[in-house]
Design a protein around this motif. Sequence first.
Motif, PDB file in Angstrom:
ATOM      1  N   LEU A 180      33.625 -41.120  56.234  1.00 35.56           N
ATOM      2  CA  LEU A 180      33.668 -43.118  57.028  1.00 35.56           C
ATOM      3  C   LEU A 180      34.430 -41.904  58.638  1.00 35.56           C
ATOM      4  O   LEU A 180      35.829 -41.968  58.416  1.00 35.56           O
ATOM      5  N   VAL A 181      33.287 -42.506  59.662  1.00 34.60           N
ATOM      6  CA  VAL A 181      33.967 -42.050  60.591  1.00 34.60           C
ATOM      7  C   VAL A 181      34.167 -43.146  61.841  1.00 34.60           C
ATOM      8  O   VAL A 181      33.425 -44.519  61.507  1.00 34.60           O
ATOM      9  N   GLY A 182      36.017 -43.293  62.146  1.00 34.64           N
ATOM     10  CA  GLY A 182      36.289 -45.273  62.411  1.00 34.64           C
ATOM     11  C   GLY A 182      36.388 -44.306  63.905  1.00 34.64           C
ATOM     12  O   GLY A 182      35.791 -43.869  64.441  1.00 34.64           O
ATOM     13  N   GLY A 183      36.390 -46.321  64.577  1.00 40.16           N
ATOM     14  CA  GLY A 183      36.380 -46.130  66.001  1.00 40.16           C
ATOM     15  C   GLY A 183      35.169 -47.471  66.342  1.00 40.16           C
ATOM     16  O   GLY A 183      33.459 -47.163  65.501  1.00 40.16           O
ATOM     17  N   ASN A 184      35.859 -48.067  67.405  1.00 38.36           N
ATOM     18  CA  ASN A 184      34.249 -48.949  67.266  1.00 38.36           C
ATOM     19  C   ASN A 184      33.139 -48.735  68.836  1.00 38.36           C
ATOM     20  O   ASN A 184      32.979 -48.962  69.313  1.00 38.36           O
ATOM     21  N   SER A 185      34.036 -47.170  69.652  1.00 37.05           N
ATOM     22  CA  SER A 185      33.640 -46.695  70.804  1.00 37.05           C
ATOM     23  C   SER A 185      31.617 -46.600  70.441  1.00 37.05           C
ATOM     24  O   SER A 185      31.342 -46.173  69.062  1.00 37.05           O
ATOM     25  N   LYS A 186      31.108 -46.557  71.938  1.00 31.62           N
ATOM     26  CA  LYS A 186      29.643 -45.536  71.326  1.00 31.62           C
ATOM     27  C   LYS A 186      29.654 -44.581  70.934  1.00 31.62           C
ATOM     28  O   LYS A 186      28.717 -43.947  70.592  1.00 31.62           O
ATOM     29  N   ARG A 187      30.538 -43.852  71.434  1.00 28.64           N
ATOM     30  CA  ARG A 187      30.960 -42.286  71.057  1.00 28.64           C
ATOM     31  C   ARG A 187      30.569 -42.737  69.517  1.00 28.64           C
ATOM     32  O   ARG A 187      30.395 -41.337  69.037  1.00 28.64           O
ATOM     33  N   LEU A 189      29.748 -44.334  67.856  1.00 34.10           N
ATOM     34  CA  LEU A 189      28.593 -45.209  66.294  1.00 34.10           C
ATOM     35  C   LEU A 189      28.024 -43.826  66.632  1.00 34.10           C
ATOM     36  O   LEU A 189      27.588 -43.741  66.097  1.00 34.10           O
ATOM     37  N   ARG A 190      27.224 -43.195  67.909  1.00 32.10           N
ATOM     38  CA  ARG A 190      26.521 -42.095  67.839  1.00 32.10           C
ATOM     39  C   ARG A 190      27.301 -40.443  66.756  1.00 32.10           C
ATOM     40  O   ARG A 190      27.136 -40.228  66.273  1.00 32.10           O
ATOM     41  N   ARG A 191      28.912 -40.192  67.033  1.00 33.31           N
ATOM     42  CA  ARG A 191      28.902 -39.779  66.132  1.00 33.31           C
ATOM     43  C   ARG A 191      28.866 -39.854  64.410  1.00 33.31           C
ATOM     44  O   ARG A 191      28.229 -38.736  63.264  1.00 33.31           O
ATOM     45  N   THR A 192      29.095 -41.586  64.042  1.00 30.28           N
ATOM     46  CA  THR A 192      28.860 -41.821  63.338  1.00 30.28           C
ATOM     47  C   THR A 192      27.139 -40.857  62.128  1.00 30.28           C
ATOM     48  O   THR A 192      26.899 -40.467  61.179  1.00 30.28           O
ATOM     49  N   GLU A 194      25.139 -38.768  64.005  1.00 29.32           N
ATOM     50  CA  GLU A 194      25.072 -37.082  63.712  1.00 29.32           C
ATOM     51  C   GLU A 194      25.885 -37.277  62.548  1.00 29.32           C
ATOM     52  O   GLU A 194      25.674 -35.300  62.144  1.00 29.32           O
ATOM     53  N   LEU A 195      26.764 -37.313  62.152  1.00 31.64           N
ATOM     54  CA  LEU A 195      28.282 -36.400  61.364  1.00 31.64           C
ATOM     55  C   LEU A 195      28.527 -36.292  60.552  1.00 31.64           C
ATOM     56  O   LEU A 195      29.037 -36.115  59.681  1.00 31.64           O
ATOM     57  N   GLY A 196      28.325 -38.578  60.402  1.00 31.23           N
ATOM     58  CA  GLY A 196      29.366 -39.354  59.484  1.00 31.23           C
ATOM     59  C   GLY A 196      27.881 -39.698  58.007  1.00 31.23           C
ATOM     60  O   GLY A 196      27.156 -39.047  58.811  1.00 31.23           O
ATOM     61  N   ASP A 197      28.867 -40.238  56.864  1.00 32.92           N
ATOM     62  CA  ASP A 197      27.776 -40.454  55.828  1.00 32.92           C
ATOM     63  C   ASP A 197      28.374 -42.555  56.184  1.00 32.92           C
ATOM     64  O   ASP A 197      27.351 -42.646  55.829  1.00 32.92           O
ATOM     65  N   ALA A 198      29.028 -43.165  56.629  1.00 35.15           N
ATOM     66  CA  ALA A 198      29.279 -44.053  57.144  1.00 35.15           C
ATOM     67  C   ALA A 198      30.501 -44.818  58.227  1.00 35.15           C
ATOM     68  O   ALA A 198      30.920 -43.901  58.865  1.00 35.15           O
ATOM     69  N   TRP A 199      30.036 -45.932  58.411  1.00 32.35           N
ATOM     70  CA  TRP A 199      30.996 -46.629  59.959  1.00 32.35           C
ATOM     71  C   TRP A 199      32.010 -46.875  59.289  1.00 32.35           C
ATOM     72  O   TRP A 199      32.212 -47.844  58.196  1.00 32.35           O
ATOM     73  N   HIS A 200      33.111 -47.051  59.934  1.00 36.68           N
ATOM     74  CA  HIS A 200      34.561 -47.697  59.780  1.00 36.68           C
ATOM     75  C   HIS A 200      34.594 -48.122  61.012  1.00 36.68           C
ATOM     76  O   HIS A 200      35.993 -47.749  61.687  1.00 36.68           O
ATOM     77  N   PRO A 201      34.437 -49.446  60.929  1.00 39.17           N
ATOM     78  CA  PRO A 201      35.149 -50.176  61.820  1.00 39.17           C
ATOM     79  C   PRO A 201      36.230 -50.636  61.867  1.00 39.17           C
ATOM     80  O   PRO A 201      36.927 -50.772  61.189  1.00 39.17           O
ATOM     81  N   PHE A 202      37.362 -50.999  63.004  1.00 36.70           N
ATOM     82  CA  PHE A 202      38.460 -51.069  63.083  1.00 36.70           C
ATOM     83  C   PHE A 202      38.514 -51.990  64.026  1.00 36.70           C
ATOM     84  O   PHE A 202      38.372 -52.854  65.155  1.00 36.70           O
ATOM     85  N   PHE A 203      38.311 -53.865  62.827  1.00 34.07           N
ATOM     86  CA  PHE A 203      38.092 -55.028  63.214  1.00 34.07           C
ATOM     87  C   PHE A 203      39.893 -56.009  64.217  1.00 34.07           C
ATOM     88  O   PHE A 203      41.019 -55.852  63.991  1.00 34.07           O
ATOM     89  N   CYS A 234      19.851 -43.652  65.823  1.00 36.59           N
ATOM     90  CA  CYS A 234      18.746 -43.082  64.186  1.00 36.59           C
ATOM     91  C   CYS A 234      17.662 -42.251  64.399  1.00 36.59           C
ATOM     92  O   CYS A 234      17.334 -41.785  64.488  1.00 36.59           O
ATOM     93  N   ALA A 235      17.145 -43.885  65.308  1.00 42.97           N
ATOM     94  CA  ALA A 235      15.513 -43.322  65.828  1.00 42.97           C
ATOM     95  C   ALA A 235      15.272 -42.197  66.454  1.00 42.97           C
ATOM     96  O   ALA A 235      14.181 -41.514  66.194  1.00 42.97           O
ATOM     97  N   LYS A 236      16.668 -41.793  67.218  1.00 43.82           N
ATOM     98  CA  LYS A 236      16.629 -41.265  68.334  1.00 43.82           C
ATOM     99  C   LYS A 236      16.169 -39.849  68.540  1.00 43.82           C
ATOM    100  O   LYS A 236      15.956 -38.700  68.976  1.00 43.82           O
ATOM    101  N   VAL A 237      17.413 -39.674  67.286  1.00 48.95           N
ATOM    102  CA  VAL A 237      18.218 -38.530  67.160  1.00 48.95           C
ATOM    103  C   VAL A 237      17.159 -37.908  64.899  1.00 48.95           C
ATOM    104  O   VAL A 237      17.552 -36.491  65.095  1.00 48.95           O
ATOM    105  N   GLY A 238      16.474 -38.848  64.678  1.00 49.27           N
ATOM    106  CA  GLY A 238      16.231 -38.412  63.613  1.00 49.27           C
ATOM    107  C   GLY A 238      15.917 -39.265  62.342  1.00 49.27           C
ATOM    108  O   GLY A 238      15.954 -38.208  60.972  1.00 49.27           O
ATOM    109  N   ARG A 239      17.561 -39.559  62.126  1.00 48.42           N
ATOM    110  CA  ARG A 239      17.756 -39.808  60.868  1.00 48.42           C
ATOM    111  C   ARG A 239      17.391 -40.979  60.253  1.00 48.42           C
ATOM    112  O   ARG A 239      17.043 -42.287  61.127  1.00 48.42           O
ATOM    113  N   GLU A 240      17.127 -40.761  59.208  1.00 48.46           N
ATOM    114  CA  GLU A 240      16.049 -41.816  58.331  1.00 48.46           C
ATOM    115  C   GLU A 240      16.623 -42.768  57.708  1.00 48.46           C
ATOM    116  O   GLU A 240      16.486 -44.017  57.547  1.00 48.46           O
TER     117      GLU A 240
END
Length: 306
Positions: A180-187, A189-192, A194-203, A234-240
């Motif tokens: 679970l990749v935390g963080g709200n920045s664009k970077r 989100l891209r890390r999520t 490219e490298l993660g299974d889920a986004w873990h937002p910080f509200f 996802c579309a840019k990097v080919g993640r289905e």
Amino acid sequence: MTFTLSTSLPFDHVHQAEEFVSMQALHEIARAVEDAGFYAGSVTDHPVPSARWLDNGGHYAQDPFVMLSMLGAVTTKLRLQTNIIVLPYRNPFITARAVSSLDHFTNGRVILGMGAGYLKAEYKALGVDFDTRNDLMDEYIKAMKLAWTGEDFTFEGTGYTALGNRVRPTPAQKPHPPLLVGGNSKRALRRTVELGDAWHPFFVPKMITDTARTASMEDDEDVKGAIAYMQDHCAKVGREVPPKVIASSTYSVKKGWSAQEALDHFAHLKSIGIDASGATVYADTRAEYCDLARQFGEEVISKIDF
């Protein structure tokens, strides 16, 4: 995926140490949380926070892997979640070993929530360069994934080199526990993507993020915008399959709480694209904590069917 709920555990409440910072407290709270039906119990990560931060609203934290190991020993179903571990604080192979050991011995119950962190003073105390934390974060995830294969690997990292090393046993979950990749920045989100299974937002509202060095995330449009950004990437990097969105605590359970309000709240999160969330129990004593947790389980968790 059924909408699941985690809970943040109170073992960092050192100002209420007699109630929450003991082995007896851990046993009682672990049983209550598991009985209530929470999917996961989570702990955070601040090995050496600054006094200034602590005195201005910060919080203590016990060692995450020590706490989750004890939690795993007294439960059978509860998932064991870091929320979050600051990944650049430790050599990635130390973290990979801790995760694989814990996941193996608990039959695959680890959820690894992780982030780059934001406390400059803590980075300084640990001897890690704050300004390179995002690069280190990406690098460390890649290094850990190699270690979790259980095969011999080589890896050239920042200040360390693996020239044919091996880590066994591997995690029980294959290829590794959920990341679970935390963080709200664009970077982040891209890390999520490219490298993660889920986004873990910080509200957190903008007035706080201005000082915490992270992007704000405070309303539905922020969440929808972030999800759309991940879908585009996802579309840019080919993640289905896009990453799941797994929030941490978004609801407080305390005296006077409303079960219907909680159910409506989680239904709304589901409607905007969030797949899982969490609730934090607030109480002055562990007896009250356990009562509230079990009540929440009966009146909310058992009734969630979305």
